[in-house]
Design an enzyme around this catalytic site. Sequence first.
Site: not given
Ligand code: ADP
Length: 331
Positions: A61-62, A106, A155, A214
């Site tokens: 998401k981030t 977030d 979430t 992650r």
């Molecule tokens: P969320 O915000 O949903 O908790 P993040 O965007 O922080 O998740 O993602 C967590 C990690 O996973 C990041 O460091 C990113 O590098 C990796 N990641 C997430 N989605 C992908 C994707 N589609 N392809 C490659 N890496 C990803």
Amino acid sequence: VAEAAGPQDTAFEQALRPRTLDELIGQERVREQLALVLDAAVARERTPDHVLLSGPPGLGKTTIAMIIAHQLSAPLRLTSGPAIQHAGDLAAILSGINEGDVLFIDEIHRMSRPAEELLYMAMEDFRVDVVVGKGPGATAIPLQIPPFTVVGATTRAGLLPGPLRDRFGFTAQLDYYEPADLDRIVRRSADLLDLGISAEASAEIGSRSRGTPRIANRLLRRVRDYAEVRADGSVDHAIARAALDLYEVDDLGLDRLDRAVLDVLCRSFGGGPVGIATLAVAVSEERETVEELAEPFLVRLGFLARTPRGRIATAAAWRHLGLTPPAVPDT
Ligand code: ADP
């Protein structure tokens, strides 16, 4: 794996974050839909619709919020629901918004109710009334906000009040990733880290990552440590397996918390039903951690079911723990 991310984790994650939609692996449908939304906005020279991203932690998401800002060549401002407890906190953020900015919020479901109301006015009309003072002396000062884009992450989209949810023109539900996508994510990360890894090893790490990028990156980091300390630094299948076993990540990707939840459910509560709050206390974890990290994955594996009376373990869960499921009485 449920441990809080330290500063090192954060730097590591930053380094591995895809920067464009093309670099993003998996989530094909979301990628295609989002590309359309962004390309259309750029072509029209307008700010795109507000975007809501929902799904369990660690699915990107981030990352997607950062990509949106990058593709629009717009600055990204980051905040989170828990940081916005008063309408005034949000008003302060909004008063600093410039035209075209992307505001990432977030855990948007954790904002306070008054802040939520202010936000949806801002999203709809690009204008809010900020109330200053209290009682008879209170005055409303209108605040004009230039067009901007909110990217909200949650979430569970179901926790957002309807009126707020309705302000998002584009919503995407992120799903757990397929093993093949996780395999690609592990290989991409290994490349960026200059780490030699065999095809079997990256597939093994991918398949034990609970469908979550992650976690894939985190496991890769643990495996890299192991390979550097106990071997020549490169990762083959045997090294990957040994490292994952050492860190108590099992074949299906269950970690210690997942197994603790199932264990308590089966051994202490006879398979349930038991309430989530009780379950969390029994495994000494926050309710949110159990609810957002362990539960969705266990439900997806078919190990745990949610019922109106509480959580129950399925026969598959008993068997995964090496236990005999209780006989189901005929009803
Ligand atoms: P969320 O915000 O949903 O908790 P993040 O965007 O922080 O998740 O993602 C967590 C990690 O996973 C990041 O460091 C990113 O590098 C990796 N990641 C997430 N989605 C992908 C994707 N589609 N392809 C490659 N890496 C990803």
